[in-house]
Design a protein around this motif. Structure first.
Motif, mmCIF file in Angstrom:
data_model
loop_
_atom_site.group_PDB
_atom_site.id
_atom_site.type_symbol
_atom_site.label_atom_id
_atom_site.label_comp_id
_atom_site.label_asym_id
_atom_site.label_seq_id
_atom_site.Cartn_x
_atom_site.Cartn_y
_atom_site.Cartn_z
ATOM 1 N N MET A 165 32.757 73.902 33.512
ATOM 2 C CA MET A 165 32.838 74.484 34.549
ATOM 3 C C MET A 165 33.692 76.113 34.413
ATOM 4 S SD MET A 165 33.961 73.447 38.262
ATOM 5 C CE MET A 165 33.753 74.259 39.984
ATOM 6 N N TYR B 189 39.456 75.647 49.098
ATOM 7 C CA TYR B 189 40.068 74.707 49.694
ATOM 8 C C TYR B 189 41.390 74.744 50.093
ATOM 9 C CZ TYR B 189 36.651 71.731 47.273
ATOM 10 O OH TYR B 189 35.390 71.154 46.742
ATOM 11 N N TYR C 162 35.422 71.261 53.723
ATOM 12 C CA TYR C 162 33.921 70.726 54.229
ATOM 13 C C TYR C 162 34.077 69.641 55.293
ATOM 14 C CZ TYR C 162 32.131 72.379 49.855
ATOM 15 O OH TYR C 162 31.856 73.185 48.636
ATOM 16 N N GLY D 281 33.436 64.775 41.060
ATOM 17 C CA GLY D 281 33.239 66.084 41.880
ATOM 18 C C GLY D 281 33.743 65.904 43.271
ATOM 19 N N CYS D 282 34.732 65.214 43.394
ATOM 20 C CA CYS D 282 35.266 64.769 44.974
ATOM 21 C C CYS D 282 35.593 65.851 45.604
ATOM 22 C CB CYS D 282 36.378 63.625 44.802
ATOM 23 S SG CYS D 282 37.818 64.610 43.982
ATOM 24 N N GLY D 283 35.770 67.151 45.135
ATOM 25 C CA GLY D 283 36.570 68.133 45.979
ATOM 26 C C GLY D 283 37.834 67.838 46.729
ATOM 27 N N ARG E 133 36.498 63.631 50.629
ATOM 28 C CA ARG E 133 35.836 63.038 51.687
ATOM 29 C C ARG E 133 35.205 61.675 51.553
ATOM 30 N NH1 ARG E 133 30.795 67.029 53.888
ATOM 31 N NH2 ARG E 133 30.366 67.725 51.762
ATOM 32 N N ASP F 66 38.177 65.630 40.014
ATOM 33 C CA ASP F 66 37.531 67.036 40.458
ATOM 34 C C ASP F 66 38.135 67.956 39.626
ATOM 35 O OD1 ASP F 66 35.813 68.218 42.899
ATOM 36 O OD2 ASP F 66 36.921 69.699 41.741
ATOM 37 N N ARG F 67 37.530 69.139 39.121
ATOM 38 C CA ARG F 67 38.286 70.160 38.052
ATOM 39 C C ARG F 67 38.965 70.978 39.222
ATOM 40 N NH1 ARG F 67 40.729 72.688 36.200
ATOM 41 N NH2 ARG F 67 40.684 74.149 34.381
ATOM 42 N N ILE G 133 40.156 66.782 36.674
ATOM 43 C CA ILE G 133 39.733 66.631 35.158
ATOM 44 C C ILE G 133 38.276 67.087 35.313
ATOM 45 C CG2 ILE G 133 38.785 63.955 35.789
ATOM 46 C CD1 ILE G 133 39.234 63.441 32.799
ATOM 47 N N ASP G 134 37.888 67.755 34.209
ATOM 48 C CA ASP G 134 36.510 68.295 34.100
ATOM 49 C C ASP G 134 35.714 67.070 33.662
ATOM 50 O OD1 ASP G 134 33.981 69.665 33.489
ATOM 51 O OD2 ASP G 134 35.371 71.462 33.142
ATOM 52 N N ILE G 135 34.343 67.124 34.416
ATOM 53 C CA ILE G 135 33.453 65.958 34.112
ATOM 54 C C ILE G 135 33.208 65.875 32.801
ATOM 55 C CG2 ILE G 135 31.128 65.219 34.686
ATOM 56 C CD1 ILE G 135 31.743 66.194 37.718
ATOM 57 N N ALA H 27 28.447 63.884 45.050
ATOM 58 C CA ALA H 27 27.731 64.422 46.149
ATOM 59 C C ALA H 27 28.103 66.129 45.878
ATOM 60 C CB ALA H 27 28.652 64.221 47.580
ATOM 61 N N THR H 28 26.911 66.572 45.956
ATOM 62 C CA THR H 28 26.664 67.788 45.522
ATOM 63 C C THR H 28 27.596 68.571 44.359
ATOM 64 O OG1 THR H 28 28.096 68.695 47.531
ATOM 65 C CG2 THR H 28 25.706 68.875 47.685
ATOM 66 N N VAL H 29 27.352 67.762 43.373
ATOM 67 C CA VAL H 29 28.108 68.240 42.155
ATOM 68 C C VAL H 29 27.215 68.264 40.807
ATOM 69 C CG1 VAL H 29 29.038 65.853 41.578
ATOM 70 C CG2 VAL H 29 30.010 67.720 40.515
ATOM 71 N N LEU I 75 26.330 71.561 37.627
ATOM 72 C CA LEU I 75 26.809 71.376 36.086
ATOM 73 C C LEU I 75 25.808 71.953 35.142
ATOM 74 C CD1 LEU I 75 27.751 67.633 36.206
ATOM 75 C CD2 LEU I 75 29.371 69.770 36.552
HETATM 76 C C1 LIG Z 1 30.221 71.264 46.824
HETATM 77 S S1 LIG Z 1 31.716 70.892 46.256
HETATM 78 C C2 LIG Z 1 31.570 69.121 46.826
HETATM 79 C C3 LIG Z 1 32.879 68.223 46.841
HETATM 80 C C4 LIG Z 1 32.782 66.878 47.387
HETATM 81 N N1 LIG Z 1 31.828 65.988 46.530
HETATM 82 C C5 LIG Z 1 32.179 66.763 48.953
HETATM 83 O O1 LIG Z 1 31.067 66.478 49.081
HETATM 84 O O2 LIG Z 1 32.981 67.016 49.749
HETATM 85 C C6 LIG Z 1 31.219 70.496 44.595
HETATM 86 C C7 LIG Z 1 32.444 69.977 43.852
HETATM 87 O O3 LIG Z 1 32.517 69.842 42.374
HETATM 88 C C8 LIG Z 1 33.474 70.403 41.401
HETATM 89 N N2 LIG Z 1 32.723 70.412 40.411
HETATM 90 C C9 LIG Z 1 32.151 71.077 39.892
HETATM 91 N N3 LIG Z 1 31.821 71.057 38.595
HETATM 92 C C10 LIG Z 1 32.804 70.399 38.065
HETATM 93 C C11 LIG Z 1 33.182 70.007 36.892
HETATM 94 N N4 LIG Z 1 32.521 70.232 35.559
HETATM 95 N N5 LIG Z 1 34.188 68.845 36.600
HETATM 96 C C12 LIG Z 1 34.699 68.493 37.706
HETATM 97 N N6 LIG Z 1 34.490 68.812 39.008
HETATM 98 C C13 LIG Z 1 33.628 69.657 39.264
HETATM 99 C C14 LIG Z 1 33.930 71.472 42.322
HETATM 100 O O4 LIG Z 1 35.322 71.689 42.026
HETATM 101 C C15 LIG Z 1 33.703 71.143 43.771
HETATM 102 O O5 LIG Z 1 35.042 70.450 44.231
#
Ligand SMILES: C[S@@+](CC[C@H](N)C(=O)[O-])C[C@H]1O[C@@H](n2cnc3c(N)ncnc32)[C@H](O)[C@@H]1O
Length: 220
Positions: A1, A13, A20, A46-48, A51, A67-68, A92-94, A110-112, A116
């Motif tokens: 990322m 955040y 969110y 990518g839990c943010g 939620r 999540d990163r 952690i980075d995915i 969810a929206t992750v 990527l």
């Molecule tokens: C749109 S937000 C969605 C957060 C959460 N899933 C939600 O629905 O509330 C996208 C999330 O993906 C995480 N993210 C994006 N690329 C990532 C990566 N390579 N590794 C870990 N997290 C990542 C971002 O930091 C962000 O928190």
């Protein structure tokens, strides 16, 4: 990322209690409200601020949330501690996440996936398929080419309406084609699939999103 994306998520955040909000997509809550998931294992990728992880853990599901964003994970750790929930939250980075074989009963992304790069997106999808147990449940949502953020990228700012674009649209790597998400999981049993454009009032200025949402089971 990319570093700029990490900074953007860290700053949003940190900007507000719950960026969110706590509302989840209805197809997810409708499905999981009916499911006894106490004692099951889940992964929220990518839990943010977590939620989806919080919803599952409140139902007694042992949840790993990654999540990163340090800011997102910091908040989730705090909530986990306050409410004594079975969540293990990790920065952690995915890219570095090791997917075990048949490890989780539930996986949520969810929206992750749309954040990527192509190589990572495809390896993550492989990882998800590997790590879900047979008969395990998968919930994924992504933004599609009907999203106003995509239309702006294609047509440029003059021909698109900046007012209906999400304030994190700059962090998007990819918008899924129509039916692409569904086809990627054609080897799974599809329980629910939806595509559509909807208003989003949960964060920033009111804007629209083009969604693709999938609930599916790994064949037993
Ligand atoms: C749109 S937000 C969605 C957060 C959460 N899933 C939600 O629905 O509330 C996208 C999330 O993906 C995480 N993210 C994006 N690329 C990532 C990566 N390579 N590794 C870990 N997290 C990542 C971002 O930091 C962000 O928190």
């Amino acid at each position: 990322m990319k570093d700029a994306y990490i900074k953007k998520f860290d700053s949003v955040y940190r900007s507000i209690d719950s960026y969110y909000g706590f509302e989840l997509r209805k197809e997810f809550t409708d499905f999981f409200q009916q499911q006894p998931i106490t004692g099951k294992s889940a992964l929220d990728l990518g839990c943010g601020e977590g939620r989806y992880a919080l919803f599952m853990a409140q139902k007694g599901c042992r949840t790993i949330a990654v999540d990163r964003s340090e800011a997102g994970i910091e908040k989730l750790k705090k909530t986990t501690k306050t409410h004594n929930l079975p969540i293990s939250a990790k920065v952690i980075d995915i890219e570095d996440f090791v997917f075990g074989e048949n490890q989780f009963d539930i996986i949520v992304a969810a929206t992750v996936l749309d954040h990527l790069s192509e190589k990572l997106r495809l390896s993550t999808i492989k990882g998800i398929k590997k790590a879900l147990k047979p008969d395990g449940t998968l919930y994924i949502n992504v933004f599609t080419v009907s999203d106003p953020g995509y239309i702006r990228r294609q047509k440029g700012p003059e021909e698109s309406n900046a007012a209906n674009i999400s304030d994190t649209a700059e962090c998007m790597e990819y918008y899924f084609d129509s039916n692409e998400l569904k086809s990627l999981f054609c080897d799974f049993h599809i329980l629910y699939y939806y595509e559509g454009i909807e208003p989003d009032l949960s964060h920033g200025n009111p804007h629209d999103h083009g969604w693709a949402c999938l609930l599916a089971k790994k064949p037993a």
